[in-house]
Write an enzyme that holds these catalytic residues in place. Structure first.
Site, PDB file in Angstrom:
ATOM      1  N   GLU A   3       0.921  -1.152   0.032  1.00  0.00           N
ATOM      2  CA  GLU A   3      -0.117  -0.035   0.133  1.00  0.00           C
ATOM      3  C   GLU A   3       0.773   1.190   0.027  1.00  0.00           C
ATOM      4  O   GLU A   3       0.323   2.439   0.281  1.00  0.00           O
ATOM      5  CB  GLU A   3      -0.960  -0.077   1.228  1.00  0.00           C
ATOM      6  CG  GLU A   3      -2.034  -1.241   1.066  1.00  0.00           C
ATOM      7  CD  GLU A   3      -2.874  -1.049   2.395  1.00  0.00           C
ATOM      8  OE1 GLU A   3      -3.711  -0.311   2.678  1.00  0.00           O
ATOM      9  OE2 GLU A   3      -2.473  -1.954   3.386  1.00  0.00           O
ATOM     10  N   SER A   9      -6.569  -2.370   1.865  1.00  0.00           N
ATOM     11  CA  SER A   9      -6.959  -1.727   0.831  1.00  0.00           C
ATOM     12  C   SER A   9      -7.785  -3.053  -0.375  1.00  0.00           C
ATOM     13  O   SER A   9      -7.628  -2.703  -1.402  1.00  0.00           O
ATOM     14  CB  SER A   9      -6.029  -0.876  -0.028  1.00  0.00           C
ATOM     15  OG  SER A   9      -5.714   0.185   0.696  1.00  0.00           O
ATOM     16  N   TYR A  69      -9.833   3.234  -5.121  1.00  0.00           N
ATOM     17  CA  TYR A  69      -8.938   4.530  -5.458  1.00  0.00           C
ATOM     18  C   TYR A  69      -8.968   4.953  -6.905  1.00  0.00           C
ATOM     19  O   TYR A  69      -8.197   5.880  -7.111  1.00  0.00           O
ATOM     20  CB  TYR A  69      -7.670   3.775  -5.003  1.00  0.00           C
ATOM     21  CG  TYR A  69      -7.279   3.434  -3.656  1.00  0.00           C
ATOM     22  CD1 TYR A  69      -7.522   4.471  -2.603  1.00  0.00           C
ATOM     23  CD2 TYR A  69      -7.230   2.281  -3.213  1.00  0.00           C
ATOM     24  CE1 TYR A  69      -7.205   4.191  -1.378  1.00  0.00           C
ATOM     25  CE2 TYR A  69      -6.937   1.885  -1.858  1.00  0.00           C
ATOM     26  CZ  TYR A  69      -7.121   2.878  -0.829  1.00  0.00           C
ATOM     27  OH  TYR A  69      -6.718   2.585   0.352  1.00  0.00           O
ATOM     28  N   ARG A 126     -11.651   3.642  11.644  1.00  0.00           N
ATOM     29  CA  ARG A 126     -12.933   3.107  10.692  1.00  0.00           C
ATOM     30  C   ARG A 126     -13.071   1.836  10.767  1.00  0.00           C
ATOM     31  O   ARG A 126     -12.300   1.030  11.064  1.00  0.00           O
ATOM     32  CB  ARG A 126     -12.336   3.637   9.245  1.00  0.00           C
ATOM     33  CG  ARG A 126     -13.484   3.875   8.466  1.00  0.00           C
ATOM     34  CD  ARG A 126     -13.379   3.912   6.759  1.00  0.00           C
ATOM     35  NE  ARG A 126     -12.915   2.660   6.069  1.00  0.00           N
ATOM     36  CZ  ARG A 126     -11.892   2.286   5.409  1.00  0.00           C
ATOM     37  NH1 ARG A 126     -11.180   3.339   5.127  1.00  0.00           N
ATOM     38  NH2 ARG A 126     -11.535   1.021   5.152  1.00  0.00           N
ATOM     39  N   ASP A 141     -15.698  -1.212   9.131  1.00  0.00           N
ATOM     40  CA  ASP A 141     -16.236  -1.493   7.908  1.00  0.00           C
ATOM     41  C   ASP A 141     -17.344  -2.748   8.272  1.00  0.00           C
ATOM     42  O   ASP A 141     -16.771  -3.607   9.231  1.00  0.00           O
ATOM     43  CB  ASP A 141     -15.577  -2.032   6.771  1.00  0.00           C
ATOM     44  CG  ASP A 141     -14.514  -0.791   6.123  1.00  0.00           C
ATOM     45  OD1 ASP A 141     -14.784   0.110   6.297  1.00  0.00           O
ATOM     46  OD2 ASP A 141     -13.401  -1.086   5.877  1.00  0.00           O
ATOM     47  N   GLU A 163     -14.149  -5.600   9.376  1.00  0.00           N
ATOM     48  CA  GLU A 163     -12.570  -5.079   9.994  1.00  0.00           C
ATOM     49  C   GLU A 163     -12.757  -3.650  10.505  1.00  0.00           C
ATOM     50  O   GLU A 163     -13.405  -2.997  10.243  1.00  0.00           O
ATOM     51  CB  GLU A 163     -11.375  -5.442   8.690  1.00  0.00           C
ATOM     52  CG  GLU A 163     -11.812  -4.307   7.449  1.00  0.00           C
ATOM     53  CD  GLU A 163     -10.753  -4.687   6.240  1.00  0.00           C
ATOM     54  OE1 GLU A 163      -9.726  -4.024   6.365  1.00  0.00           O
ATOM     55  OE2 GLU A 163     -11.135  -5.444   5.603  1.00  0.00           O
ATOM     56  N   GLY A 188      -7.332   5.711   4.757  1.00  0.00           N
ATOM     57  CA  GLY A 188      -6.777   6.538   3.813  1.00  0.00           C
ATOM     58  C   GLY A 188      -7.159   8.086   4.064  1.00  0.00           C
ATOM     59  O   GLY A 188      -8.062   8.202   4.710  1.00  0.00           O
TER      60      GLY A 188
END
Length: 315
Positions: free
Chosen positions: A27, A158, A224, A263, A265, A278, A284
């Protein structure tokens, strides 16, 4: 633009701030993009900040940190070697306050398998899963999880190395692909419902975002590059469901020992139950990123956001 909560005295108290980005993980490029945005935001706010591209040109990361004089660090490394507790441990030994979660929570957040095991043990909902290795009886995995299922490396972010599989041939192929990134691979029961992300900032859940993509799932390209990924604050959830999801995200974050910002998810399954996917302990901060998007919805501009994150730095 300076706000009442970002006066010159407050900003001077930060001292010299190193924005640590780059790294050597898969990443790296995303981290450089995130770091560039964070640095611009801090400088625009009046913070004395500079960049360290950790591991650039094969440099020793510890030597790089020792070469620079700084008072605190804004960590915006993504992936292994930066988001997994290793650099956090070095900074703690150096006595440098840094943003985000500590050593243990960072390591746990980077390890999807053990994070799911922890949530499961704490009674929090997460999709059923199985560990895959060369000796795994795939017929048992098929019986346990059914098709379709998700296959993913346990220590990548990612959506790198992840695949949706629909049959035995795709399962074998996906396992081989995930093994290219990680020796630990997991298969996860497919959740056929909407996906949500919840940004967390200093003990507060920011507005929930519903993700929509024509891809099979919210993969690297959807995150992205794709122009056809949509982010909705119209979540199609009731007020009670939204409140429950935000509380679940905060609980999951706290159970993992995370701090500062991050964050979670999650998805809603066919029965209307939320399932935790997760935790991301260093999300990001690019122009496609979800935390700045949720912060804006909550009335927090980017400069204010990065300063608020920096303010929570701990040694």
């Amino acid at each position: 633009m300076m706000t009442d909560s970002m006066n010159a005295i407050d900003l001077a108290a930060f001292g010299r701030v190193a924005v640590i980005m780059g790294g050597t993980s898969a990443e790296r490029e995303i981290s450089l993009r995130s770091g560039s945005e964070v640095l611009k935001g801090l400088l625009a706010a009046g913070v004395d900040a500079f960049a360290i591209d950790l591991g650039s040109d094969g440099a020793n990361p510890v030597a790089q940190l020792l070469e620079h004089d700084f008072d605190r660090a804004f960590l915006i490394l993504h992936g292994r070697g930066g988001e997994d507790g290793t650099i956090q441990g070095v900074l703690e030994m150096l006595g440098k306050p840094y943003t985000g979660s500590g050593v243990a929570a960072s390591a746990l957040g980077m390890d999807k398998l053990r994070c799911k095991q922890l949530w499961q043990g704490a009674g929090l909902p997460t999709p059923a899963f199985a560990v895959l290795d060369a000796d795994t009886d795939l017929s048992l995995v098929e019986a346990q999880l059914g098709y379709p299922m998700m296959v993913k490396p346990a220590h990548e972010g990612s959506s790198i190395g992840m695949s949706k599989v629909r049959d035995r041939a795709e399962l074998e192929s996906a396992y081989a692909a995930a093994r290219e990134y990680d020796s630990c691979v997991i298969a996860e029961q497919w959740v056929n419902g909407p996906e949500f992300t919840i940004a967390l900032l200093n003990g507060r859940a920011l507005p929930v975002i519903r993700l929509e993509t024509p891809h099979d799932f919210y993969d690297f390209d959807a995150k992205y590059a794709a122009a056809d990924t949509h982010y909705h604050f119209d979540t199609r959830l009731t007020e009670q469901q939204t409140d429950a999801l935000q509380k679940l995200a905060l609980q999951a974050f706290n159970v993992a020992g995370c701090r500062g910002w991050g964050r979670i998810d999650a998805m809603m399954d066919a029965e209307g139950h939320f399932q935790l996917l997760e935790v991301n302990t260093a999300p990001g901060m690019t122009d496609h990123s979800l935390v700045p998007m949720a912060a804006r919805q909550a009335g927090i501009g980017f400069e204010q956001l990065v300063v608020d994150i920096l303010r929570m730095a701990e040694a």
